[in-house]
Design a protein around this motif. Structure first.
Motif, PDB file in Angstrom:
ATOM      1  N   GLU A  81       0.506  -0.988  -0.119  1.00 14.68           N
ATOM      2  CA  GLU A  81       0.143   0.358   0.013  1.00 14.68           C
ATOM      3  C   GLU A  81       0.985   1.258  -0.061  1.00 14.68           C
ATOM      4  N   GLU A 114       0.702   3.828   2.216  1.00 10.74           N
ATOM      5  CA  GLU A 114       1.222   4.018   3.638  1.00 10.74           C
ATOM      6  C   GLU A 114       2.669   3.055   3.625  1.00 10.74           C
ATOM      7  N   ASP A 130       5.283   3.723  -8.347  1.00 16.88           N
ATOM      8  CA  ASP A 130       3.797   3.674  -7.908  1.00 16.88           C
ATOM      9  C   ASP A 130       3.213   3.399  -9.953  1.00 16.88           C
TER      10      ASP A 130
END
Length: 174
Positions: A10, A12, A43
């Motif tokens: 994720e 985070e 990403d």
């Protein structure tokens, strides 16, 4: 060591992933990169469905992710993996657990070839990949100049490995 869980990465998780990546870079035998990229670049260049982290009581212990090798549709099922384990968690089966889960996830998501590029000196990574069915395709001689670390200014060889999975829709071999 406490129980380890493998789950999808994720946003985070990025600070821990970045820290572990930087530890790998510092060894001089993990990558040609001089520093981890930004989260935005990571990403944009890693398949979201093929990013995993290993977690334990101390948080993120390691990670694995895949980059497409080409934007051409005929290579849609071919990826290159990156695998990093925290220095404090190495030698405890974290890398193996991550790579096993990653291979399974790849097969479930239409990947038929996983490539990995490893420095010859990274014997632990070579042994792990080969133990899980990767085969050596060849050696790329003097493929890149190291910008940092103990090999700064030296050209480095890399070993190209691949893990093949027969596509379920492919005709049987003749």
């Amino acid at each position: 060591m406490s129980a380890v869980a493998i789950r999808g990465m994720e946003a985070e998780d990025w600070p821990a992933v970045e820290r572990i990546w930087a530890e790998g870079i510092a060894t001089g035998n993990a990558t040609f990169e001089a520093e981890p990229p930004s989260w935005e670049y990571f990403d944009a260049t890693r398949r979201p469905d093929l990013r995993l982290v290993a977690t334990g009581d101390d948080g993120v212990l390691g990670w694995v992710a895949a980059s497409p090798v080409s934007s051409r549709p005929v290579y849609a099922g071919v990826v290159e993996n990156s695998l990093y384990v925290s220095g404090t968690a190495r030698g405890q089966g974290i890398g193996r657990a991550l790579l096993e889960a990653f291979i399974s996830r790849c097969h479930a998501n239409g990947v038929w070839t996983i490539q990995s590029t490893v420095f010859p000196e990274n014997t632990a990574s070579l042994a792990l990949h080969e133990a899980l069915g990767f085969t050596r395709v060849g050696t790329r001689r003097r493929i890149g100049l190291m910008p940092h670390g103990p090999h700064a200014g030296l050209w480095r060889d890399t070993i190209l490995l691949e893990h093949r999975h027969d596509r379920p829709d492919a005709p049987p071999p003749r």
